[in-house]
Write a protein that holds these residues in place. Structure first.
Motif, PDB file in Angstrom:
ATOM      1  N   UNK A  98       0.804  -1.220   0.000  1.00 19.10           N
ATOM      2  CA  UNK A  98       0.000   0.000   0.000  1.00 19.10           C
ATOM      3  C   UNK A  98       0.830   1.260   0.000  1.00 19.10           C
ATOM      4  N   UNK A  99       2.150   1.120  -0.021  1.00 21.48           N
ATOM      5  CA  UNK A  99       3.038   2.286  -0.024  1.00 21.48           C
ATOM      6  C   UNK A  99       3.415   2.654  -1.457  1.00 21.48           C
ATOM      7  N   UNK A 100       3.716   3.915  -1.660  1.00 22.60           N
ATOM      8  CA  UNK A 100       4.240   4.371  -2.939  1.00 22.60           C
ATOM      9  C   UNK A 100       3.238   4.421  -4.068  1.00 22.60           C
ATOM     10  N   UNK A 101       1.966   4.489  -3.767  1.00 26.54           N
ATOM     11  CA  UNK A 101       0.956   4.497  -4.818  1.00 26.54           C
ATOM     12  C   UNK A 101       0.613   5.895  -5.330  1.00 26.54           C
ATOM     13  N   UNK A 102       1.113   6.928  -4.666  1.00 27.81           N
ATOM     14  CA  UNK A 102       0.872   8.285  -5.142  1.00 27.81           C
ATOM     15  C   UNK A 102       1.601   8.466  -6.474  1.00 27.81           C
ATOM     16  N   UNK A 103       1.062   9.318  -7.328  1.00 30.44           N
ATOM     17  CA  UNK A 103       1.584   9.467  -8.691  1.00 30.44           C
ATOM     18  C   UNK A 103       3.073   9.807  -8.712  1.00 30.44           C
ATOM     19  N   UNK A 104       3.473  10.802  -7.936  1.00 29.28           N
ATOM     20  CA  UNK A 104       4.887  11.213  -7.923  1.00 29.28           C
ATOM     21  C   UNK A 104       5.786  10.120  -7.349  1.00 29.28           C
ATOM     22  N   UNK A 105       5.356   9.492  -6.274  1.00 20.68           N
ATOM     23  CA  UNK A 105       6.151   8.435  -5.647  1.00 20.68           C
ATOM     24  C   UNK A 105       6.268   7.233  -6.567  1.00 20.68           C
ATOM     25  N   UNK A 106       5.173   6.871  -7.225  1.00 17.26           N
ATOM     26  CA  UNK A 106       5.204   5.737  -8.152  1.00 17.26           C
ATOM     27  C   UNK A 106       6.165   6.010  -9.308  1.00 17.26           C
ATOM     28  N   UNK A 107       6.185   7.250  -9.784  1.00 20.06           N
ATOM     29  CA  UNK A 107       7.113   7.609 -10.865  1.00 20.06           C
ATOM     30  C   UNK A 107       8.561   7.544 -10.389  1.00 20.06           C
ATOM     31  N   UNK A 108       8.814   8.009  -9.169  1.00 18.74           N
ATOM     32  CA  UNK A 108      10.181   7.941  -8.631  1.00 18.74           C
ATOM     33  C   UNK A 108      10.641   6.498  -8.457  1.00 18.74           C
ATOM     34  N   UNK A 109       9.748   5.644  -7.981  1.00 23.37           N
ATOM     35  CA  UNK A 109      10.093   4.238  -7.809  1.00 23.37           C
ATOM     36  C   UNK A 109      10.350   3.582  -9.166  1.00 23.37           C
TER      37      UNK A 109
END
Length: 134
Positions: A98-109
Motif C-alpha cells: 500500500x506504499x508508494x501508490x501516489x503518482x509522484x512516488x510511483x514515478x520515482x520508484x
C-alpha cells in the motif's frame, strides 16, 4: 423511449495511441517483456550447465559461444533483464504493501527501478571482469 443499445453510439475503449506513455506504464510493459526474456536466458544457462555435465568438447563449444562478442552482449542483456525484472518485482512488492501508490512516488520508484537495474548490471560485470583479472 430511449434508443436501444444496439443503435446507440457506444464509447470506444482508450488504447495506446490515446495515452501519453508514462514511466510507470513503460516500466510495467518492460517488466512483462523481461519476464518473457528470462525464459530464453534460462534456456541458455541450462544449455551451458548441460554442456558442462556432458563432455569437455560440448563445454568448450558453449564457452566459445558465450565468450564471443555476440555471446557477451547476450549475457549482458540477460544480466540486465534479470536485475530489471527483480527490481520490478520489488517495486510491485512495495505497492502490495500500500506504499508508494501516489503518482509522484510511483514515478520515482519506476525511475529507481531502471537506474538500479543498470547500476547493478554494470557492477556485476565489473566485478566479473575484475575476478578474471581483466
Amino acid at each position: 423511449m430511449s434508443r436501444s443499445t444496439a443503435t446507440r453510439q457506444r464509447p470506444l475503449s482508450p488504447h495506446l495511441s490515446i495515452y501519453r506513455p508514462t514511466i510507470t506504464m513503460t516500466m510495467s510493459i518492460v517488466h512483462r517483456i523481461t519476464g518473457g526474456a528470462l525464459y530464453f536466458g534460462t534456456l541458455l544457462v541450462a544449455w551451458w550447465l548441460i554442456a558442462a555435465a556432458s563432455s569437455e568438447r560440448q563445454f568448450e563449444i558453449a564457452n566459445a559461444v558465450f565468450g564471443s562478442w555476440f555471446g557477451r552482449i547476450i549475457l549482458f542483456g540477460y544480466t540486465w533483464t534479470l536485475f530489471h525484472h527483480m527490481m520490478g518485482g520489488i517495486r510491485h512488492l512495495i505497492w502490495d504493501t500500500g506504499a508508494g501508490l501516489e503518482k509522484e512516488t510511483a514515478s520515482k520508484i519506476a525511475w529507481a527501478t531502471l537506474v538500479c537495474s543498470i547500476v547493478l548490471t554494470v557492477l556485476v560485470w565489473i566485478a566479473g571482469y575484475a575476478a578474471r583479472g581483466f
